[in-house]
Write a protein that holds these residues in place. Structure first.
Motif: not given
Length: 316
Positions: A71-74, A79-83, A99-110
């Motif tokens: 987000s900081g690099a964008a 620029k704008t990224f969807a992260i 920030t709003a362009d980042c969302r974190l999802l827990g409980g996710v297996a790689l």
């Protein structure tokens, strides 16, 4: 009594760590104390190579440190990224600090990413993907990256200063508390006080086990984590009768859970670190997933100490 690790949900040992606001797992013990290795310049330079509008995936995101770097690099380059950051631990609360362009999802297996094929232009992993079962995790990464999508990974090295110091800390813990019954004796003593029955035998056993643990401590950096655990037990042993039993037993539950989580994280790191055959196997598995190696270098700090290794891939 706290649940055993086998009874806990996957990622239990990381969830509280990230919920507590921790920012990294890459600390190096020095004479002046622990020093965190700064990876922001690495990620800032890499993220700035993406075009505006890029969809980026951060694997094993933790508290979203690398997602924040994206987000900081964008922002720095207009620029704008969807992260999106994913982790098998509970990390949604950490996402609220981003920030709003980042969302974190827990409980996710790689090993089973919840995204359609060809969803992302780039993917990052900072000391994370190696904790997973890398065969299916790399297959999933190849699936969700777009053709021509890129991935950059910083991976634990079996010979890095971080891994070696972690192994030393585990050995120190085992030498001091590995066979100690101090927590068990403390629990018996407080339970006796709660029930109003004689507690002298349990209290004596607690004091004896703590004294033995103190005698095993050494004045080296490897013993600093276990020194903290011992100091807590020393405090209990000095005045069992001065603590309210119900509260003390509850605190013991929290202490024991934190103790187990710390040790499990340390063990997980040493097991995840890759030696030379492990790195070759990782690269081979990536190739079978359609990820071609484009860069492979050792990662060192300013003092020349090995921190990990860096690998970049291009999706076919």
């Amino acid at each position: 009594m706290s649940p055993s690790p086998s009874e806990k949900r996957r990622g239990w040992h990381w969830s509280d760590y990230w919920r507590g606001g921790r920012t990294d797992v890459m600390t190096v013990q020095t004479a002046a104390g622990p020093v965190a290795f700064d990876t922001e310049p690495i990620w800032a330079n890499w993220f700035q190579t993406f075009d505006t509008g890029a969809h980026l995936l951060d694997l094993a995101t933790g508290n979203g440190q690398v997602a924040g770097y994206a987000s900081g690099a964008a922002a720095a380059s207009g620029k704008t990224f969807a992260i999106t950051g994913v982790d098998y631990a509970d990390v949604e609360a950490a996402g609220a600090r981003l920030t709003a362009d980042c969302r974190l999802l827990g409980g996710v297996a790689l090993e089973k990413l919840p995204f359609p094929a060809a969803s992302f232009d780039g993917a990052s992993s900072q000391f994370g993907i190696e904790y997973a079962d890398t065969r299916p995790a790399l297959q999933e990464l190849g699936r969700v990256l777009k053709p021509g999508g890129r991935a950059l990974m910083l991976i634990h090295h079996s010979d890095s200063v971080i891994t070696l110091q972690t192994a030393e800390q585990i050995a120190a813990y085992d030498a001091v508390l590995g066979k100690s019954g101090a927590i068990r004796h403390a629990r018996r003593a407080f339970t006796a006080h709660l029930k109003g029955v004689p507690a002298a035998v349990a209290e004596d056993a607690l004091r004896s086990s703590v004294q033995q643990a103190v005698a095993r401590l050494e004045r080296t950096a490897a013993f600093e984590p276990v020194r903290y655990f011992v100091s807590y037990l020393e405090d209990l042993a000095r005045g069992v009768a001065s603590y309210e039993p119900t509260s003390a037993l509850a605190r013991l539950d929290v202490f024991e859970a934190g103790n187990a989580a710390w040790r499990h994280r340390q063990q997980s790191q040493t097991l995840a670190a890759l030696d030379e055959p492990g790195r070759e196997l990782f690269i081979q598995r990536a190739a079978r997933a359609g990820l071609a190696l484009t860069e492979r270098t050792d990662l060192k700090d300013a003092g020349g100490q090995l921190i990990g290794w860096r690998a970049a891939f291009l999706n076919s």
